[in-house]
Write a protein that holds these residues in place. Structure first.
Motif, PDB file in Angstrom:
ATOM      1  N   VAL A 321       0.604  -1.364   0.000  1.00  0.00           N
ATOM      2  CA  VAL A 321       0.033  -0.093   0.081  1.00  0.00           C
ATOM      3  C   VAL A 321       0.882   1.269   0.033  1.00  0.00           C
ATOM      4  N   GLY A 322       0.324   2.362  -0.653  1.00  0.00           N
ATOM      5  CA  GLY A 322       1.115   3.703  -0.498  1.00  0.00           C
ATOM      6  C   GLY A 322       1.046   4.529   0.739  1.00  0.00           C
ATOM      7  N   GLU A 327       2.875   4.964   9.667  1.00  0.00           N
ATOM      8  CA  GLU A 327       1.536   5.577   9.643  1.00  0.00           C
ATOM      9  C   GLU A 327       0.237   4.598   9.610  1.00  0.00           C
ATOM     10  N   LEU A 328       0.608   3.632   8.915  1.00  0.00           N
ATOM     11  CA  LEU A 328      -0.330   2.487   8.745  1.00  0.00           C
ATOM     12  C   LEU A 328      -0.532   1.919  10.349  1.00  0.00           C
ATOM     13  N   ALA A 398      -5.036   7.264   5.094  1.00  0.00           N
ATOM     14  CA  ALA A 398      -5.769   6.911   3.886  1.00  0.00           C
ATOM     15  C   ALA A 398      -5.610   7.870   2.820  1.00  0.00           C
ATOM     16  N   GLN A 399      -6.037   9.061   3.062  1.00  0.00           N
ATOM     17  CA  GLN A 399      -5.702  10.180   1.742  1.00  0.00           C
ATOM     18  C   GLN A 399      -4.320  10.210   1.565  1.00  0.00           C
ATOM     19  N   SER A 400      -3.357  10.084   2.118  1.00  0.00           N
ATOM     20  CA  SER A 400      -1.876  10.043   1.740  1.00  0.00           C
ATOM     21  C   SER A 400      -1.697   9.078   0.553  1.00  0.00           C
ATOM     22  N   SER A 401      -2.312   7.960   0.788  1.00  0.00           N
ATOM     23  CA  SER A 401      -2.205   6.703  -0.119  1.00  0.00           C
ATOM     24  C   SER A 401      -3.109   7.164  -1.451  1.00  0.00           C
ATOM     25  N   GLY A 402      -4.017   7.839  -1.428  1.00  0.00           N
ATOM     26  CA  GLY A 402      -4.815   8.079  -2.437  1.00  0.00           C
ATOM     27  C   GLY A 402      -6.160   7.268  -2.168  1.00  0.00           C
ATOM     28  N   LEU A 419     -11.029   1.658   5.818  1.00  0.00           N
ATOM     29  CA  LEU A 419     -10.249   2.463   5.471  1.00  0.00           C
ATOM     30  C   LEU A 419      -9.527   1.869   4.332  1.00  0.00           C
ATOM     31  N   GLU A 420      -9.769   2.784   3.059  1.00  0.00           N
ATOM     32  CA  GLU A 420      -9.230   2.258   1.712  1.00  0.00           C
ATOM     33  C   GLU A 420      -7.878   2.961   1.669  1.00  0.00           C
ATOM     34  N   LEU A 421      -7.028   1.800   1.531  1.00  0.00           N
ATOM     35  CA  LEU A 421      -5.503   2.310   1.087  1.00  0.00           C
ATOM     36  C   LEU A 421      -5.226   2.285  -0.436  1.00  0.00           C
ATOM     37  N   GLY A 422      -4.622   3.086  -0.827  1.00  0.00           N
ATOM     38  CA  GLY A 422      -4.388   3.063  -2.392  1.00  0.00           C
ATOM     39  C   GLY A 422      -2.932   2.401  -2.606  1.00  0.00           C
ATOM     40  N   PRO A 423      -2.589   1.962  -3.658  1.00  0.00           N
ATOM     41  CA  PRO A 423      -1.552   1.192  -3.968  1.00  0.00           C
ATOM     42  C   PRO A 423      -0.235   2.040  -3.935  1.00  0.00           C
ATOM     43  N   PRO A 424       1.034   1.580  -3.745  1.00  0.00           N
ATOM     44  CA  PRO A 424       2.197   2.390  -4.003  1.00  0.00           C
ATOM     45  C   PRO A 424       2.505   3.165  -5.162  1.00  0.00           C
TER      46      PRO A 424
END
Length: 431
Positions: A321-322, A327-328, A398-402, A419-424
């Motif tokens: 995750v990004g 932080e996670l 979450a927002q920092s990863s998109g 919590l939706e976590l975006g990809p790197p």
């Protein structure tokens, strides 16, 4: 913008050229007509003295000589009916001039007729007629119009070229300023604008560079303050560690382990605040191991408070995750801390981790408590006497990863936080 400026200049030049070319074209046609009529009139006037005084043989020779060199047909009508020069019928204008002795120019459909009455002959009034055909009236006009049109087109193309160069001198610096502002918005604080273009744009570029430098200074000061604040926590932690020595062995070991974990978190916060670069925003971690570690940490406290814990990880492999690992972990701690803080002892909760469709992961924390209002997502909002920063920490992670944070209600009516976590993301290619 560049195309609009060019179109604006093109429209302005077209209007200016029309206002200039159309009257000039009409003037050229009028000048050509007046020139042809004046030339024919001069040829006719040159014969007037001869018609009035010369003998017939001399007059015939002179008229034929002048008519041969004239650009327009030239005819002399004598009172006895003799026609000298270019053969032509007696028109109404010729008869009127012979009868009334009036010289005039008559407009006809096929040209212009110039008649000159010659008075003083003993046998009556003679008439000199010059006829200018319509083709002679417009002789050279078409060529002049073509030259004028070519000149107008050349001026228009030249104006468009100059307008394109000028608009490019404006648009390119503006585009560079826009690109720099987008880089700053992506936290690339090393981006700087190149002062170029008009003085106003150079001033804007200087102001943007000053703003970026000021943001760097403020972030540096803020991180130093966070590091100092975190460093101050070490003294209470040291004191708490000393206090655990007076507790029973089992309790002392458990509390010392938690104090060690807290001290590691504080140390990590200090290191991150001091050494993390402003441009290092393209971070990632493996979500499965980070979530399992934090759930295992909170499971010990859950056992002490009689809470049932369910961990459901549906990933077959790693889940990158990004977001940074610390932080996670902080986000998971914030969500699970809310469960312990806002639900009574014995309330069960579950943690789910699954891969997202477009990459990344979806983390779900659900409990069987009284539920949670969606108004608590704002920073500092709390109804339980806490700081109100827990959900905001998770939301920012979450927002920092998109991704994003969403609140809902679980099957049993309790709170459900997704919590939706975006990809790197790959780091940008240097300019």
């Amino acid at each position: 913008m560049r195309r609009r400026l060019t179109l604006l200049v093109a429209a302005t030049m077209c209007l200016a050229l029309l206002a200039f070319v159309v009257p000039l074209a009409l003037l050229l046609r009028t000048v050509a007509q007046d020139r042809a009529v004046a030339t024919a009139g001069a040829d006719a006037q040159s014969l007037v003295p001869l018609v009035g005084t010369a003998d017939p043989d001399t007059l015939r020779t002179s008229v034929e000589h002048v008519a041969a060199g004239a650009r327009a047909p030239l005819t002399v009508f004598l009172p006895d009916g003799t026609v000298l020069g270019t053969p032509a019928p007696r028109t109404d204008a010729v008869r009127l001039a012979a009868r009334a002795g009036v010289s005039r120019t008559v407009e006809r459909s096929d040209g212009r007729e110039i008649v000159v009455a010659v008075l003083g002959r003993p046998d009556g009034t003679a008439v000199v007629r010059a006829f200018v055909p319509a083709t002679e009236l417009t002789h050279g006009v078409t060529r002049s119009w073509l030259v004028l049109a070519g000149l107008g087109i050349a001026l228009l193309l030249l104006g468009l070229l100059v307008a394109d160069r000028l608009s490019r001198a404006l648009v390119v610096p503006i585009s560079e300023l826009s690109a720099v502002s987008h880089r700053l918005a992506r936290a690339d604080l090393t981006a700087r604008a190149r002062p170029d273009g008009p003085p106003e744009l150079r001033e804007v570029a200087g102001a943007l560079n000053h703003l970026a430098g000021r943001i760097q200074e403020l972030l540096r000061e803020e991180r130093e303050q966070v590091a100092d604040l975190s460093h101050r926590l070490r003294a209470p932690l040291t004191s708490l560690r000393l206090e655990t020595e007076s507790l029973p062995a089992g309790d002392a070991a458990r509390i010392a382990a938690r104090v060690d974990a807290m001290e590691r978190a504080v140390t990590g916060l200090i290191s991150e605040a001091r050494h993390r670069r402003e441009t290092d925003v393209y971070v990632s971690c493996e979500a499965t191991s980070a979530v399992r570690e934090r759930v295992a940490f909170w499971t010990v406290l859950a056992e002490d408070t009689g809470r049932a814990v369910t961990l459901d990880v549906t990933a077959d492999g790693p889940l990158p995750v990004g977001v940074a690992a610390d932080e996670l972990a902080a986000a998971v701690d914030a969500l699970l801390g809310n469960v312990f803080a806002h639900t009574p002892d014995g309330t069960a909760f579950s943690v789910g981790l699954a891969p997202a469709a477009g990459g990344g992961a979806v983390l779900t924390v659900a409990d069987e408590g009284p539920g949670l209002s969606s108004d608590l997502v704002g920073r500092g909002a709390s109804l339980g006497g806490s700081t109100g920063l827990g959900l905001d920490i998770a939301r920012r992670a979450a927002q920092s990863s998109g991704g994003r944070l969403a609140l809902g209600t679980g099957p049993s009516g309790g709170a459900r936080v997704t919590l939706e976590l975006g990809p790197p993301q790959a780091p940008p290619v240097p300019d």
